[in-house]
Each structure stands twice: as structure tokens, then as C-alpha cells.
Design an enzyme around this catalytic site. Structure first.
Site, PDB file in Angstrom:
ATOM      1  N   GLN A  27      44.350  96.249 -20.179  1.00 43.85           N
ATOM      2  CA  GLN A  27      45.047  97.434 -21.311  1.00 43.85           C
ATOM      3  C   GLN A  27      44.506  98.278 -20.604  1.00 43.85           C
ATOM      4  O   GLN A  27      43.897  99.839 -21.549  1.00 43.85           O
ATOM      5  CB  GLN A  27      43.722  97.161 -22.485  1.00 43.85           C
ATOM      6  CG  GLN A  27      44.261  95.864 -22.691  1.00 43.85           C
ATOM      7  CD  GLN A  27      45.254  95.504 -24.308  1.00 43.85           C
ATOM      8  OE1 GLN A  27      45.840  95.969 -24.660  1.00 43.85           O
ATOM      9  NE2 GLN A  27      45.969  94.282 -24.117  1.00 43.85           N
ATOM     10  N   GLU A  66      40.906  92.092 -11.969  1.00 44.25           N
ATOM     11  CA  GLU A  66      42.028  91.902 -13.091  1.00 44.25           C
ATOM     12  C   GLU A  66      41.755  92.258 -14.514  1.00 44.25           C
ATOM     13  O   GLU A  66      42.718  92.669 -15.401  1.00 44.25           O
ATOM     14  CB  GLU A  66      42.759  90.875 -12.355  1.00 44.25           C
ATOM     15  CG  GLU A  66      43.337  90.297 -11.414  1.00 44.25           C
ATOM     16  CD  GLU A  66      44.804  91.152 -11.386  1.00 44.25           C
ATOM     17  OE1 GLU A  66      45.172  91.536 -12.095  1.00 44.25           O
ATOM     18  OE2 GLU A  66      45.090  91.677 -10.071  1.00 44.25           O
ATOM     19  N   TRP A  92      40.025  97.270  -4.633  1.00 46.40           N
ATOM     20  CA  TRP A  92      40.344  95.723  -4.331  1.00 46.40           C
ATOM     21  C   TRP A  92      40.965  95.426  -4.013  1.00 46.40           C
ATOM     22  O   TRP A  92      41.470  94.246  -3.627  1.00 46.40           O
ATOM     23  CB  TRP A  92      40.086  95.476  -6.238  1.00 46.40           C
ATOM     24  CG  TRP A  92      42.080  95.858  -6.897  1.00 46.40           C
ATOM     25  CD1 TRP A  92      42.548  95.591  -6.552  1.00 46.40           C
ATOM     26  CD2 TRP A  92      41.640  97.594  -7.437  1.00 46.40           C
ATOM     27  NE1 TRP A  92      43.836  97.111  -7.867  1.00 46.40           N
ATOM     28  CE2 TRP A  92      42.613  97.931  -7.958  1.00 46.40           C
ATOM     29  CE3 TRP A  92      40.597  98.335  -7.601  1.00 46.40           C
ATOM     30  CZ2 TRP A  92      43.253  98.393  -8.932  1.00 46.40           C
ATOM     31  CZ3 TRP A  92      40.774  99.413  -8.759  1.00 46.40           C
ATOM     32  CH2 TRP A  92      42.316  99.485  -8.942  1.00 46.40           C
TER      33      TRP A  92
END
Length: 375
Positions: free
Chosen positions: A60, A55, A42
Site C-alpha cells: 500500500q 515487502e 533493500w
């Protein structure tokens, strides 16, 4: 008594900008990032769509896990328009295994808003981005700073830990006072030039060096500016989270065969794994001796679907965790159903050949069961 925010704002040099301290911090972090930044898919460009997808996936979830998911996802949906136009089931299938599926559903919904209200062009302000489904202050700040080079602070797991140690701040980080303080700190240290690179540096340093356990302080470029290190308290800060107490739970999943097809149902919007498909599942009915009550399971199937099948045969037992539960999932096979499929509720049910299970997004345990019966 003076609250921790007021006290710290009044005494810590980072908040009254001591320009020398701040300039040293920014310069050292920049040099470190140039030398140590990871080559992540990315980061190939600053496309706000790519930044957004990464993002959301990284919430998590570990970087090592996200790499392949990101590549597959962008391959399937190269633009936000492609994502908006895709069926939700396809989105969830590509998300399968990342967990927290609400992220994928909200991202799909947000893509629809960007298509319909912005003509497919990703918005470029914190306010507009934060108004999209599933995007909070941190994610909006990350997108505008990285993609558009606008000064916006960030606060997420890695930077929370890093800021707390830099400040020697030993209070619980989840309180409103702590969040307010650390957002102020993030804003105070943010440079006007290249804020996106700076924010990525902070996240990278927290991920690679200022780790939750055993931080590698000698490898940290700002070690001598860290209050926690100076006090020898880097292992104590931030304050440990309150331990979650887990509840044991027993559930049963039923693999119901009709010839070479099996029965699956789609989870409803208010259920665990909403939008995903799963084998029929319920809390395990128990005999007085504490064993799974197999006749009761067959009766439950009849009540739910109108089908009569059995007897139930044990297939496997899986153990997994969901939020505060530690679940023992007992899986049973039932064959030769009679009756017409007439399920209660509005959620769809289907008879599917084993090969068709590959096309549907399944729950994590549902996928394990599918692989088991596929041999």
C-alpha cells in the site's frame, strides 16, 4: 457454462507450457531486469530480514516513500533480534507516516516469534514464514524466492495487473476464481533458476512500465507476447475496481493545555491508530445551526477525563481520509483545566511538554497538530 478459469487454462499457451513462448518470456524479462533494475536499499543483500521489512513496508506504499523509511528502520533495528527487543512505541514511532500501522505491530510480534521459536534465525520455508503474524502467501513467497532462491510464485498489485494483461484477462481480479487462475499462472511461468530475480523483475516491470494508467507498451520487453496489447485493450485491462463511496464525517480534536504541557492519550487496541498517541478526539457535537457545539465539547472532556477546561477556541481545521471516510477535523484549544485527571477506560493519558511529543508515535493528524502548536 464453463467458468473463466477452466476456459483459460484450456486455451492459453502459457498454461500448457509452450516451452518456446515461456523461454522467450523468461529470457526477455531477465535481460530487461539486468538493464533496468533500480538501485534500492533493500537490494544491497539477500538478508531475509531486509527482504521482509521492505515487502511489508511496500504494501500500500510507493517505493519512493519507502526508501528513507527502510533505511531509518534498519538503522534502528539492524537485526530481527533488535526489532523483537524494541518497545512497540519505538517501532511505531519509526513507522509513523507510513500508515496501516497494523503492519508494524504484526511485524514486531512476528520478530518476537522468530526470536523465541527460531533463535533469531529467519525461517526458510513458505509454510513456516506464512505462519508468522501478518505474513500471507505473497510475502512468504517473495521472501523465500528472493532471500533463499527457492521457487515460490508471487501475486501482488503490480503482478496482478501484468498477468491480467499478458493473458488478456478482463474479469474482476478480486474474485476467488480470478485469484486461483492468476496464482496458477504465476506458478506456471516461474523458472527453476533464480526465481527471486524473476519475481523482482515482474514487480519492477509492473511498477515502471505496465502501470495502472497509460502503460508504456513500447518499453515493455514482452509487448508482442501480451494478449491485451494484441487486442488493443491494455487500457481496459484489468477490469476497473468498483469505486468506493466515501462518507463525510466531522470530528473534533482538543488541545488541552496545563501550563506548558498538553494532554494526549494512547489509542486502544480496537481503535483507529491502535497503539499510537493522539490528542483527545470525538465526533463533533453540533448546534441546531450546524456549528461545533463548544460547551458540549467541554462537557465531553469532563466526562472522559474528570477535567474542566475552557472555553474552547478554534485552532485549525484539517481534512484527511481514513478507509471509507472523508474527515473534517476541527481542532480546538482549551486552557486552565481544573480537577484531577481520572479518565474513563484503560488507555493511558499523559501530560507532556511539547518536546516530549517527538518521542511518541502520533497519528498523522496528531503529528500535524503537534507541529502547529510547537510553532
Amino acid at each position: 457454462m464453463e467458468d473463466p478459469v477452466t476456459r483459460l487454462l484450456a486455451t492459453h499457451p502459457a498454461f500448457t507450457p509452450n516451452k518456446r513462448w515461456l523461454r522467450k518470456l523468461q529470457t526477455r524479462l531477465h535481460k530487461w531486469f539486468v538493464a533496468h533494475r533500480r538501485d534500492l536499499p533493500w537490494r544491497a543483500n539477500r538478508d531475509p530480514y531486509h527482504v521482509w521489512v521492505s515487502e511489508i513496508m511496500l504494501q500500500q506504499t510507493q517505493v519512493a516513500t519507502v526508501r528513507d523509511y527502510f533505511t531509518r528502520f534498519i538503522g534502528a533495528f539492524p537485526t530481527v533480534i533488535h526489532l523483537a527487543n524494541a518497545p512497540e512505541e519505538q517501532v511505531l514511532r519509526l513507522w509513523e507516516g507510513l500508515g496501516y500501522y497494523r503492519r508494524a505491530r504484526q511485524m514486531h510480534a512476528a520478530a518476537g516469534v522468530i526470536r523465541d521459536e527460531y533463535g533469531g534465525t529467519f525461517p526458510d520455508t513458505v509454510e513456516a514464514i506464512q505462519a508468522l503474524p501478518g505474513i500471507g502467501r505473497y510475502t512468504a513467497g517473495a521472501i523465500v524466492s528472493i532471500a533463499y532462491d527457492q521457487p515460490a510464485p508471487i501475486l501482488e498489485a503490480n503482478t496482478l495487473r501484468l498477468y491480467a494483461r499478458l493473458l488478456g484477462y478482463d474479469q474482476p481480479l478480486t474474485t476467488a476464481a480470478s485469484q486461483r487462475l492468476l496464482w496458477q499462472f504465476a506458478e506456471a511461468i516461474l523458472p527453476e533458476k533464480h526465481p527471486g530475480d524473476f519475481n523482482q523483475t515482474l514487480m519492477e516491470l509492473g511498477s515502471l512500465v505496465c502501470t495502472p494508467k497509460s502503460p508504456d507498451c513500447p518499453a515493455c520487453p514482452v509487448m508482442d507476447q501480451c494478449a491485451a496489447y494484441a487486442a488493443g485493450r491494455q487500457a481496459e485491462i484489468p477490469a476497473p475496481k468498483r469505486k468506493l463511496e466515501f462518507t463525510a464525517k466531522r470530528e473534533a480534536a482538543l488541545v488541552v493545555w496545563k501550563g506548558n504541557k498538553v494532554l494526549v492519550r494512547q489509542c486502544g487496541p480496537n481503535e483507529r491508530w491502535a497503539g499510537l498517541w493522539d490528542f483527545p478526539r470525538t465526533d463533533t457535537p453540533l448546534t441546531p445551526q450546524g456549528q461545533a457545539d463548544l460547551p458540549a465539547l467541554a462537557d465531553w472532556l469532563t466526562q472522559q477525563t474528570g477535567l474542566t477546561a475552557g472555553p474552547a477556541e478554534h485552532l485549525t481545521t484539517l481534512k484527511h481520509g481514513v478507509t471509507r471516510y472523508r474527515i473534517t477535523l476541527e481542532c480546538f484549544t482549551l486552557r486552565h483545566p481544573s480537577g484531577r485527571l481520572a479518565p474513563e477506560g484503560e488507555e493511558p493519558w499523559k501530560w507532556l511538554a511539547l518536546g516530549q511529543l517527538e518521542e511518541l508515535p502520533l497519528s498523522t493528524t496528531g503529528r500535524k497538530i503537534a507541529k502547529l502548536i510547537q510553532g
